[in-house]
Write a protein that holds these residues in place. Structure first.
Motif, short mmCIF file in Angstrom:
data_model
loop_
_atom_site.label_atom_id
_atom_site.label_comp_id
_atom_site.label_asym_id
_atom_site.label_seq_id
_atom_site.Cartn_x
_atom_site.Cartn_y
_atom_site.Cartn_z
N LYS A 111 0.92 -1.29 0.03
CA LYS A 111 0.20 0.03 -0.05
C LYS A 111 0.86 1.12 -0.03
O LYS A 111 0.33 2.33 -0.69
N LYS A 112 2.25 1.13 0.45
CA LYS A 112 2.87 2.21 0.55
C LYS A 112 3.54 2.53 -0.68
O LYS A 112 4.29 3.59 -0.87
N LEU A 113 3.76 1.90 -1.54
CA LEU A 113 4.39 1.88 -3.06
C LEU A 113 3.45 3.08 -3.77
O LEU A 113 2.25 2.83 -3.92
N HIS A 114 4.24 4.09 -4.05
CA HIS A 114 3.56 5.29 -4.81
C HIS A 114 3.49 5.30 -6.23
O HIS A 114 2.61 5.51 -7.01
N PHE A 115 4.45 4.73 -7.05
CA PHE A 115 4.81 4.84 -8.30
C PHE A 115 4.21 3.56 -9.08
O PHE A 115 4.23 2.43 -8.54
N PRO A 116 3.25 3.76 -10.01
CA PRO A 116 2.79 2.51 -10.86
C PRO A 116 4.05 1.49 -11.28
O PRO A 116 3.85 0.29 -11.27
N GLU A 117 5.08 1.95 -11.33
CA GLU A 117 6.20 1.24 -11.87
C GLU A 117 6.74 0.46 -10.81
O GLU A 117 7.16 -0.76 -11.14
N SER A 118 6.84 0.97 -9.54
CA SER A 118 7.12 -0.05 -8.39
C SER A 118 5.90 -1.13 -8.23
O SER A 118 6.64 -2.28 -8.08
N LYS A 119 4.83 -0.86 -8.40
CA LYS A 119 4.05 -1.86 -8.02
C LYS A 119 4.15 -2.77 -9.33
O LYS A 119 3.86 -3.95 -9.04
N LYS A 120 4.20 -2.62 -10.54
CA LYS A 120 4.48 -3.21 -11.75
C LYS A 120 5.59 -4.26 -11.43
O LYS A 120 5.71 -5.65 -11.78
N ILE A 121 6.59 -3.55 -10.88
CA ILE A 121 7.91 -4.56 -10.70
C ILE A 121 7.74 -5.65 -9.65
O ILE A 121 7.95 -6.91 -9.73
N ILE A 122 7.09 -5.26 -8.59
CA ILE A 122 6.76 -5.89 -7.38
C ILE A 122 5.63 -6.92 -7.40
O ILE A 122 5.54 -8.14 -6.67
N LYS A 123 4.70 -6.68 -8.45
CA LYS A 123 3.30 -7.36 -8.28
C LYS A 123 3.44 -9.02 -8.28
O LYS A 123 2.72 -9.58 -7.49
N PRO A 124 4.29 -9.63 -9.19
CA PRO A 124 4.52 -10.80 -9.18
C PRO A 124 5.08 -11.40 -7.76
O PRO A 124 4.25 -12.54 -7.26
N LYS A 125 5.90 -11.03 -7.17
CA LYS A 125 6.31 -11.16 -5.73
C LYS A 125 5.40 -11.20 -4.79
O LYS A 125 5.16 -11.93 -4.02
N TYR A 126 4.66 -10.05 -4.81
CA TYR A 126 3.38 -9.48 -3.77
C TYR A 126 2.36 -10.85 -3.97
O TYR A 126 1.82 -11.27 -3.00
N GLU A 127 1.87 -10.93 -5.14
CA GLU A 127 0.84 -12.02 -5.40
C GLU A 127 1.26 -13.41 -4.97
O GLU A 127 0.55 -13.95 -4.51
N ALA A 128 2.34 -13.86 -5.52
CA ALA A 128 3.04 -15.16 -4.77
C ALA A 128 3.14 -15.11 -3.11
O ALA A 128 2.53 -16.21 -2.78
N LEU A 129 3.43 -14.07 -2.97
CA LEU A 129 3.70 -14.24 -1.22
C LEU A 129 2.15 -14.04 -0.54
O LEU A 129 2.13 -14.62 0.34
N MET A 130 1.34 -13.55 -1.02
CA MET A 130 -0.03 -13.25 -0.41
C MET A 130 -0.56 -14.93 -0.49
O MET A 130 -1.02 -15.27 0.35
N THR A 131 -0.40 -15.50 -1.65
CA THR A 131 -0.93 -17.05 -1.89
C THR A 131 -0.05 -17.74 -0.87
O THR A 131 -0.80 -18.64 -0.21
N LEU A 132 1.11 -17.62 -0.70
CA LEU A 132 1.78 -18.48 0.21
C LEU A 132 1.59 -18.27 1.56
O LEU A 132 1.55 -19.12 2.49
N LEU A 133 1.23 -16.96 1.95
CA LEU A 133 1.25 -16.70 3.40
C LEU A 133 -0.54 -16.52 3.81
O LEU A 133 -0.88 -16.28 4.80
N SER A 134 -1.11 -17.09 2.95
CA SER A 134 -2.79 -17.15 3.25
C SER A 134 -3.14 -18.49 4.09
O SER A 134 -2.58 -19.36 4.28
#
Length: 185
Positions: free
Chosen positions: A162-185
């Motif tokens: 939520k603290k990421l401000h740049f769309p570019e940052s979210k694009k870079i991190i999104k695959p890791k974020y989604e994978a981690l959310m799946t693993l940590l659910s």
């Protein structure tokens, strides 16, 4: 030796010292990812690449040498003294100091330059590369059990996302974020 090499070597040596508050691990698992993301964002968003890389290397030097409390303030002073000692241009030192002073997640309104914004963003992004370190903190420093740690780590990563401000940052991190959310659910 160029300025960036001198700064990188300084940070590495400080991390290797027995007096380092967190040992050598932050060099490999925090500083390097912050530098990687800062340079990647700089390519996409601009800014002075040299200042960005130097700031990325120095952003947490206060924490390494003196601990977390006021590490941004102490780090800016350490960076100032070190950069003056290697004859880095004073006008650039001022920007590096602002990057260090304003990199913390709790400090938002003071960021004016693209360099400051990139360092803060790269610092946040680095969390997605250091899951083992976040778990280590949960187990060792917070004394959480496995389920408590899983919930705490997930919440921390959600907050970082939520603290990421740049769309570019979210694009870079999104695959890791989604994978981690799946693993940590």
């Amino acid at each position: 030796m160029n300025y960036i090499s001198q700064v990188r070597n300084f940070v590495k040596k400080e991390c290797m010292k027995p007096s380092s508050k967190y040992g050598y691990e932050p060099y490999e698992f925090h500083f390097k990812p912050v530098v990687k993301y800062a340079l990647e964002l700089s390519k996409k968003l601009g800014g002075d690449k040299e200042i960005i890389e130097i700031s990325a290397w120095l952003h947490d030097i206060g924490s390494i040498m003196h601990g977390r409390k006021d590490h941004h303030i102490i780090g800016a002073k350490i960076a100032n003294d070190f950069l003056l000692n290697i004859n880095y241009p004073i006008n650039k030192i001022k920007i590096v100091k602002k990057c260090i002073l304003n990199h913390r997640g709790s400090i938002k309104n003071n960021r004016k330059s693209i360099e400051e914004k990139i360092i803060a963003e790269a610092d946040t992004m680095s969390n997605f590369d250091n899951i083992s370190g976040i778990f280590k903190a949960a187990f060792i420093y917070e004394g959480l059990d496995q389920d408590e740690a899983r919930v705490a780590v997930r919440k921390k990563l959600e907050n970082k996302w939520k603290k990421l401000h740049f769309p570019e940052s979210k694009k870079i991190i999104k695959p890791k974020y989604e994978a981690l959310m799946t693993l940590l659910s």
